[in-house]
Design a protein around this motif. Sequence first.
Motif: not given
Length: 305
Positions: A153-169
């Motif tokens: 989950l920790a590693f997936l969270s880093a990827i998900a947070l990258t998507f959240f910062f730069y791909r979501t409103v």
Amino acid sequence: MELFDLSLISSAIRMVSPILLAALGGALCARVGLFNVGLEGLVLVGAFSAIVGNHLTGSLLFAILFAIAATLLFSLLFGYMTIRLKANEIIVGVAINFLAMGLTTFALRAVFGVKGAFYDKDMAGLPQWQIPILHDIPVLGPIVSGHSPLVYLAFLSAIALTFFFYRTVTGFRVLAVGINPVAAGSLGLKVTRLQFLAIALCGVFCGLAGAQLSLGQVTMFSEGMTAGRGFIALVAMMLGQSHPLGILASSLLFGLMDALSIRLQGFSLPTQFTAMLPYVLTIAAMFFLKGRGDNVNSAGQYSTR
């Protein structure tokens, strides 16, 4: 015993998880303009709460949820004092660290009736997941398989947070608040709401970090068991410039040093020497940041004095 082998890398991946989760939480706060130095205390609260939840319910799921709830409460306390009461975030963060240290020490005696540490041989820790097919691959399998769910989950969270910062409103709005809250507010963004959202998510990440520390690595709680991991997470966040993937890379470096310090104990080296390796790297990283000539502001961007 070999100094460097596959087991060392696997151990580093396991060791890096609490640091990575806490650093991601710190990055969320930094991205909305708040420098949260209370990560150490939040992770410590999460570690203790996970043990209490497991002891009271016997359920690992409820133990993790209990850890998240406790750290969320502390995190919102940090948010209330810094956002609503306009208190200095550094002072509040330090106060959270001391409060967590004293409260967990007192609660250890009040709940379990012991001093120093609590260990129950019948308490189950987080399961180790063996990934099908991948587990049988000669080199890759022993490294990436056999970890607890929170490690993945920790590693997936880093990827998900990258998507959240730069791909979501919402992520873009969070970044805007961190860059200039006044300008963001003038555009109609709910600055306070976004700041509380980031702080709440920080509490969730720190709760998961604490649960991994006390249930995923050792299945026990001892006073001050975070041992500076929250502060190391702050350095990892700064070294990674508050970018999730940068934080992942810097956290892996600290996790490797942590695993290496344990490995060196098998070579008859003094424990005091091996235990200081992660902190020596932390100091070296701070000198590296200082020597670059730029300063990282709270939004994770560079500004030159």
